[in-house]
Every structure is written in C-alpha cells, then in structure tokens.
Design an enzyme around this catalytic site. Structure first.
Site, PDB file in Angstrom:
ATOM      1  N   HIS A   5       0.085  11.147  -9.393  1.00 50.14           N
ATOM      2  CA  HIS A   5       0.985  11.589  -8.314  1.00 50.14           C
ATOM      3  C   HIS A   5       0.327  11.323  -6.958  1.00 50.14           C
ATOM      4  CE1 HIS A   5       3.537  14.082  -5.769  1.00 50.14           C
ATOM      5  NE2 HIS A   5       2.477  14.796  -5.424  1.00 50.14           N
TER       6      HIS A   5
ATOM      7  N   LYS B  31      -1.386  15.619  21.967  1.00 48.41           N
ATOM      8  CA  LYS B  31      -0.170  14.943  21.481  1.00 48.41           C
ATOM      9  C   LYS B  31       0.985  15.934  21.337  1.00 48.41           C
ATOM     10  CE  LYS B  31      -0.622  11.208  18.908  1.00 48.41           C
ATOM     11  NZ  LYS B  31      -0.953  10.044  19.725  1.00 48.41           N
TER      12      LYS B  31
ATOM     13  N   ARG C 268      -6.298  24.730  -7.911  1.00 43.92           N
ATOM     14  CA  ARG C 268      -5.419  23.569  -8.059  1.00 43.92           C
ATOM     15  C   ARG C 268      -5.811  22.782  -9.307  1.00 43.92           C
ATOM     16  NH1 ARG C 268      -7.751  19.299  -3.526  1.00 43.92           N
ATOM     17  NH2 ARG C 268      -6.070  17.995  -4.325  1.00 43.92           N
TER      18      ARG C 268
ATOM     19  N   TRP D 202      -7.153  12.097  -7.629  1.00 41.67           N
ATOM     20  CA  TRP D 202      -7.008  10.831  -6.899  1.00 41.67           C
ATOM     21  C   TRP D 202      -8.317  10.425  -6.233  1.00 41.67           C
ATOM     22  CZ3 TRP D 202      -7.072   9.274  -1.652  1.00 41.67           C
ATOM     23  CH2 TRP D 202      -7.364  10.272  -0.734  1.00 41.67           C
TER      24      TRP D 202
ATOM     25  N   GLU E  14      -8.427   7.868   6.083  1.00 34.91           N
ATOM     26  CA  GLU E  14      -7.185   7.549   5.361  1.00 34.91           C
ATOM     27  C   GLU E  14      -6.068   8.538   5.719  1.00 34.91           C
ATOM     28  OE1 GLU E  14      -6.118   5.167   3.543  1.00 34.91           O
ATOM     29  OE2 GLU E  14      -4.410   6.043   2.506  1.00 34.91           O
TER      30      GLU E  14
ATOM     31  N   TYR F  94      -5.611   9.865   8.549  1.00 40.30           N
ATOM     32  CA  TYR F  94      -5.068   9.452   9.858  1.00 40.30           C
ATOM     33  C   TYR F  94      -4.332   8.121   9.746  1.00 40.30           C
ATOM     34  CZ  TYR F  94      -7.524  13.462  11.335  1.00 40.30           C
ATOM     35  OH  TYR F  94      -7.922  14.763  11.436  1.00 40.30           O
TER      36      TYR F  94
ATOM     37  N   HIS G 246     -16.519  17.614   5.626  1.00 38.15           N
ATOM     38  CA  HIS G 246     -15.842  18.919   5.536  1.00 38.15           C
ATOM     39  C   HIS G 246     -15.060  19.028   4.217  1.00 38.15           C
ATOM     40  CE1 HIS G 246     -12.180  17.133   7.874  1.00 38.15           C
ATOM     41  NE2 HIS G 246     -11.905  17.135   6.608  1.00 38.15           N
ATOM     42  N   HIS G 247     -14.903  17.894   3.525  1.00 33.14           N
ATOM     43  CA  HIS G 247     -14.285  17.941   2.199  1.00 33.14           C
ATOM     44  C   HIS G 247     -15.296  18.375   1.135  1.00 33.14           C
ATOM     45  CE1 HIS G 247     -10.512  15.888   3.363  1.00 33.14           C
ATOM     46  NE2 HIS G 247     -11.265  15.265   4.240  1.00 33.14           N
TER      47      HIS G 247
ATOM     48  N   THR H   3      -5.272  16.134  19.116  1.00 30.09           N
ATOM     49  CA  THR H   3      -4.012  16.424  18.417  1.00 30.09           C
ATOM     50  C   THR H   3      -3.169  17.385  19.256  1.00 30.09           C
ATOM     51  OG1 THR H   3      -5.232  16.187  16.350  1.00 30.09           O
ATOM     52  CG2 THR H   3      -3.027  17.098  16.189  1.00 30.09           C
TER      53      THR H   3
ATOM     54  N   SER I 150       6.955   9.600  18.627  1.00 29.79           N
ATOM     55  CA  SER I 150       6.838   9.330  20.066  1.00 29.79           C
ATOM     56  C   SER I 150       7.895   8.345  20.544  1.00 29.79           C
ATOM     57  CB  SER I 150       5.439   8.763  20.386  1.00 29.79           C
ATOM     58  OG  SER I 150       4.454   9.669  19.984  1.00 29.79           O
TER      59      SER I 150
ATOM     60  N   HIS J 248     -11.182  10.510   4.737  1.00 30.14           N
ATOM     61  CA  HIS J 248     -10.665  11.241   5.885  1.00 30.14           C
ATOM     62  C   HIS J 248      -9.961  10.336   6.891  1.00 30.14           C
ATOM     63  CE1 HIS J 248      -9.800  14.997   7.718  1.00 30.14           C
ATOM     64  NE2 HIS J 248      -9.918  14.351   8.862  1.00 30.14           N
TER      65      HIS J 248
ATOM     66  N   ASP K 203       7.880 -13.298  15.097  1.00 28.98           N
ATOM     67  CA  ASP K 203       7.598 -12.864  13.721  1.00 28.98           C
ATOM     68  C   ASP K 203       6.163 -12.368  13.685  1.00 28.98           C
ATOM     69  OD1 ASP K 203       7.471 -12.648  10.840  1.00 28.98           O
ATOM     70  OD2 ASP K 203       9.154 -14.022  10.763  1.00 28.98           O
TER      71      ASP K 203
ATOM     72  N   SER L   3      -4.317  -5.765  -0.231  1.00 24.93           N
ATOM     73  CA  SER L   3      -3.013  -5.851   0.431  1.00 24.93           C
ATOM     74  C   SER L   3      -3.071  -5.178   1.803  1.00 24.93           C
ATOM     75  CB  SER L   3      -1.949  -5.177  -0.450  1.00 24.93           C
ATOM     76  OG  SER L   3      -0.782  -4.945   0.274  1.00 24.93           O
ATOM     77  N   SER L   4      -3.688  -4.007   1.872  1.00 22.40           N
ATOM     78  CA  SER L   4      -3.773  -3.279   3.147  1.00 22.40           C
ATOM     79  C   SER L   4      -4.596  -4.054   4.169  1.00 22.40           C
ATOM     80  CB  SER L   4      -4.422  -1.911   2.945  1.00 22.40           C
ATOM     81  OG  SER L   4      -3.580  -1.086   2.217  1.00 22.40           O
TER      82      SER L   4
END
Lengths: 72, 536
Positions: free
Chosen positions: B88, B342, B461, B153, B266, B268, B313-314, B339, B279, B264, B117, B180-181
């Site tokens: 998932h 924004k 979890r 994951w 990722e 963002y 922090h993870h 943040t 925006s 991390h 293009d 690909s990315s």
C-alpha cells in the site's frame, strides 16, 4: 518583432538542442556520482563520515543549482 | 511576478496554437499512446496511470481497514497483512502520488513557460512506459513463493536481507521507478532552464513551475541515494556482501540512515508540487495576485534544503547521542518557519479577495486547513521525548495521511478540476464536484482523525490485531475508509462524464486565472507555442 530566416531558426534550434543535452548530461553525471558515492562511502572505513560528506555535497549542489538560476 | 496579464502576450502567440492544430499528425489508436512524445499525451498517461494505482492502493488499504474493523484475525493472516501495508505504501508513493505530480508537470510546465514541448520527447515517453513494468513487478510479487515484501515500505534491513523473492521484485521495481523519476526530473529541469519563452525570467515563472523545478532537483539528489541503498541490499542478499548484515560485520542501522536521507526529502517531493497547484488555484478564485511571490520561492527553496538535514528524526528510538537528538529536533522544527510563510501567504492571498468557491477552490482551502493540521502533528512528533512515546503508533499514521492525502491528494483533485476544462475542452459538473469535495473532506476526517486518539492511547501500527479498548475508533476509521473510497468513484464518474459529454468550456472559464495556458483555446491544440510567445 524580428522575422527569423529558416536558416537562423535551424541554427537556433540546434544550439538549443546542444544546450539541453549539456544540462541533461551534467544532471545525469550528478545522479551517477550520488549513486556511486553512497555505495563507495561504505568502503571508506567510516561510513557515517562518508555519508556526511555526500550529504554536504548534495546540499552544496542544491544551493549552487538554485542560486545560479536565481540570478537569471 | 508569477502572472502574465493577457495584454502582455501578443495576439499572434495567442492564436498560434489554433492555427497549427491541423498539423497535429500522430498515429491513431493504441500506437498514439505507445509512441507519443507529446507532453499532453504523456501527461494524460501519467494521470490515468496514477489514478489506476490510487484505486489499486486504495483496495489494499480497504482490505487493511476491513481486517482492523474488529480485534482478532478476520480475513487475512498476519504475514499477508504486512505485505498489504508494505505494498500500500509503495504503490501510493511511487505509483500514485509521484506519477500524478509528474503528470501535472508534463501538462502544465511547457504551457506555463510558453515552451512547445518538453526538452526530450523520447526520454519523456520512456520515463512513463517504465512505470507499468515496475507496477507489474510490485503486484506480481504477491504471487511468488514467500509472497510480497512484508517489511514495510521502508524496506529496513535486516528483515529485507532475509525476505523471499518478493523483496527482489520490489527492489527491481524501486530501481525502475527511480530511473523513471531521474529521467523525468532531467527533462523537467532542462525544459524549465532552456525552453522558457522570451521574457519569462525565473522570477516571473508561475509558482507551480518553481515548485517543480525545486522538486526535480530534489529527485536528482535523492533518488540515486535510494537506488544505491537498495543495490547494496541486493548484493547483501545474493552476492555475499555485508553492507547491512550484522552477521558479516555490516550495520543495519546504516540502512535506516541512508533510507531516510532519501525518505525525508521524498516527503517534500510529494508535497512541493501540491504547494504549486494550490498557489495557482488560490489567486485565481480570490481574484488577487499571489501574496508574497518572492517569499514563496525562497520558502520553497528553504524547505528543500532543510529537508536534507532532518532525516534522523525518523530514528529517534534507534539511539543516538543527545546532541544528535537536539540537532535533528531543532532542525525539524525549523521547517515550520518556511512552511508557516507559505500558509500565511496563502491566507493573505485570500484576504479581502473577491472569493468564489468552485470545486478547485474548495479543495485548495481544504488542503490548507488539513495540511496545516498535519504540519502541527509533525511538530509534535519532532519533539524527541514525545516522538519516543509515539514512534510506530497510529499517531504517526494519522500525521502522514494528513500530510499526504489531505495535502498531496487534495491539491491534485483541485488541480484536475481547475485544468480539466482546458485539457478536455469541456466543463465538469460543478454540483457533483462540490459533492465530491464534501464527501472526501468528511470521510477523510472520519477515517484519519480517530487515528490520533488510537496512537495517543498506544495502538501500534502495522499490526493485524489489537487490544479490545481500541475497537470503537477502529470501527469508525473503517467506516470512514469505505466512505472515502466510494467517494473517489464519484470523482471517476465526474471526470469521465466531463470528457465524454460535458458542455463546451470557454478558453478561460475562471475569471481570475492569468497564467499563459489560459491564452490558448479550449481544448488545447495538439501542438502549442510552436512560436514562443513574448512576455513583456
């Protein structure tokens, strides 16, 4: 508005293509260095130092890349 | 300035797309989509692919929620449950959210900067067509001996070193999606740097383009790091190395450091394009320019840079020196500053604006409200002693779903409703769009808000069973999940009915919209801006 001749347009298109290819190759090289760097860092004896160096390289890359473009 | 007033774009550029529509030579049928190098076609492919993955990942989530409706084991065994949570996460992140963001970039970046293009059409085609193979590997791993990857994951070692063949398929899928990315990012950066229309300086680019430029740099920097990590995992599994294998002198914790060094930023990568969409929508429906454009650009850059110095922090519970804990705690809290800039600018954009509340605006406002809540729970989790208590509880699950579902997904819904008239040339059903918003908003909160209570009460979890005192809120969350899932079928119906038989859309259906794409006719011609517009 200036009317460009077909020859001039072709030249401009070729120049743009070359410039795009150059940017793409630089970015690809950076990706390759980061990929290799994170693996090679494990062989340095002190992987955390290696990862730290790589981290600062990435930070520097981001600062330089964005800073350079901001001037344009 | 991000916006381009109409009178600053010469008429010849405005009408150019229409004049050249008869040049739209492309193969018909399936070959059009297989061989296309057109940014609009590839954008469409990305968006449909991400929607299919979203539904597939959603089905896995509903299976998880069904199992958790009651305590005890009901419909799946624990090993399969772990595979469900793992797949998932991987499918939603790499298959749904990231491709959706790239889909928006493909459609909008060339249109917003006046480019004909993307810089590399074939590379663009290749970037997309890698994804279905990666998805096939991920889903195919359910059917191999040992089942799909079940270590979460994050693919943490040493579990991932010991897992079965499904892990190899997952590693290859991550490699393919990473390639690909990276190719997509190279294309986007090159397009933005080299193909801008004359007069479209960096500080005049719409904020969506800016957020994607920064996102693409992030991708170039971190996807190779993830690729390196999973490559080492692969060699540990099959070629006798011991990068992360403690038995051979390796360090499993090092995998976590490398993974979160990717992981991390990722987060963002998934949220910055959404910031760009919001925006774009807010000024259009507030009929005011975006407040603090320059500060938005600098805040986005700051968030990107700070995202590289907060990864640990993870991992507060893994163990680290107090100085390290303090550093990562304060660095994480620091992200609240840009943040906050924004969020302040978004609110200030709406302040005293002539606001109307069409569906895109509803989703944009919903985004601000819920994303801010997700941001605040992120601040709670940044506090080391609190995080040590809440690590791996449902509080964390609630937090990142408020950021990624109410953040990324709400912005993507808003973006689809905003640009669909331009893309398809037809208007969607506004009343149904509003129904979709309210159903999504209500059921999202019914699903995920109770998870804060469950987490604070200590429910872990990634478990298929739980103590009976958690039953009530789990039942509420499961009911909400089904409501949320069914609401997305309404979205599918709205988009499909719009494309098939919606009323024709004008060139500019939103009064306050002022970026370049609105100077073109609806639907967009197959080729646009072949002669670049001049921005004065």
């Amino acid at each position: 508005m200036q009317t460009a001749t077909p020859q001039r347009q072709t030249q401009a298109r070729a120049a743009q293509k070359t410039a795009s290819l150059r940017v793409a190759l630089v970015l690809l090289a950076i990706a390759a260095v980061f990929f290799g760097g994170v693996i090679l860092a494990q062989y340095s004896g002190a992987p955390r130092v290696g990862i730290g160096v790589l981290g600062f390289a990435i930070l520097g890359f981001l600062l330089a890349a964005i800073g350079r473009n901001l001037r344009k | 300035m991000s916006s381009i007033p109409h009178d600053q774009v010469p008429g010849h550029a405005v009408d150019h797309g229409r004049a050249h529509d008869d040049h739209a030579h492309h193969p018909g049928g399936i070959m059009r989509w297989v061989t296309t190098t057109n940014h609009k076609d590839i954008g469409t492919l990305y968006l449909w692919f991400s929607f299919i993955m979203f539904i597939a990942g959603g089905c896995l989530a509903l299976t998880i929620r069904t199992e958790l409706f009651h305590p005890g084991l009901q419909i799946v065994d624990p090993e399969f449950f772990n595979s469900l949570t793992t797949l998932h996460g991987l499918i939603m992140i790499f298959g749904a959210i990231m491709p959706a963001a790239v889909g928006f970039a493909n459609w909008q970046v060339p249109l917003m900067i006046g480019a004909p293009d993307m810089a590399f059409g074939r590379l663009n085609n290749w970037s997309f067509w890698l994804l279905p193979f990666a998805a096939a590997l991920l889903f195919g791993s359910f059917f191999v001996p040992g089942g799909a990857a079940a270590g979460g994951w994050t693919l943490y070692a040493p579990l991932s070193v010991q897992a079965g063949m499904g892990m190899d398929m997952t590693i290859f899928a991550v490699h393919i999606m990473g390639a690909s990315s990276i190719m997509g990012s190279i294309n986007i950066i090159t397009t933005i740097l080299n193909l801008r229309a004359p007069g479209m300086t960096m500080m005049r680019m719409p904020l969506f383009v800016w957020t994607w430029l920064i996102t693409a740099y992030l991708l170039i920097a971190v996807m190779p790091v993830l690729a390196g990590a999973v490559t080492m995992l692969l060699t540990d599994r099959h070629f006798g190395t011991s990068f992360f294998n403690a038995a051979g002198g390796g360090d499993p914790v090092m995998f976590q450091h490398i993974f979160w060094f990717f992981g991390h930023p990722e987060v963002y990568i998934m949220i910055l394009p959404s910031f760009g969409i919001v925006s774009t929508i807010l000024p259009a429906f507030s009929r005011k320019p975006l407040f603090g454009y320059a500060s938005m650009v600098y805040a986005t850059s700051s968030i990107a840079i700070l995202s590289f110095i907060v990864w640990a922090h993870h991992m507060f519970t893994v163990g680290m020196p107090a100085a390290g804990q303090l550093f990562f705690m304060y660095a994480t809290m620091l992200i609240a500053v840009p943040t906050g800039v924004k969020v302040f600018n978004w609110v200030a954009t709406m302040w005293k604006g002539s606001m109307t509340f069409e569906t895109p605006m509803l989703f944009a406002i919903g985004f601000i409200f819920l994303f801010t809540m997700g941001g605040f729970t992120g601040l709670v989790l940044a506090i080391t002693p609190v995080d040590i208590q809440l690590q791996d509880t449902y509080y964390v699950v609630a937090h990142f779903h408020y950021v990624l579902v109410a953040g990324s997904l709400f912005a993507f819904f808003g973006g689809v409703y905003y640009w669909l008239p331009k893309w398809s040339g037809r208007m969607y059903n506004e009343k149904l769009g509003e129904w979709h918003f309210w159903l999504t908003m209500i059921f999202f909160n019914v699903t995920f808000f109770p998870m804060h209570f469950l987490g604070l009460a200590g429910m872990p979890r990634r478990v298929p069973d739980y103590a009976t005192q958690f039953t009530d809120w789990n039942m509420v969350a499961t009911v909400g999940a089904y409501g949320f899932g069914l609401s997305q079928l309404l979205f599918f119906y709205i988009v499909l009915s719009c494309i098939r038989n919606g009323p024709p859309a004008p060139a500019k259906p939103w009064e306050g919209a002022d970026t370049l794409e609105w100077t073109l006719p609806s639907p967009l011609p197959y080729h646009t801006f072949e002669t670049p517009p001049v921005i004065k």
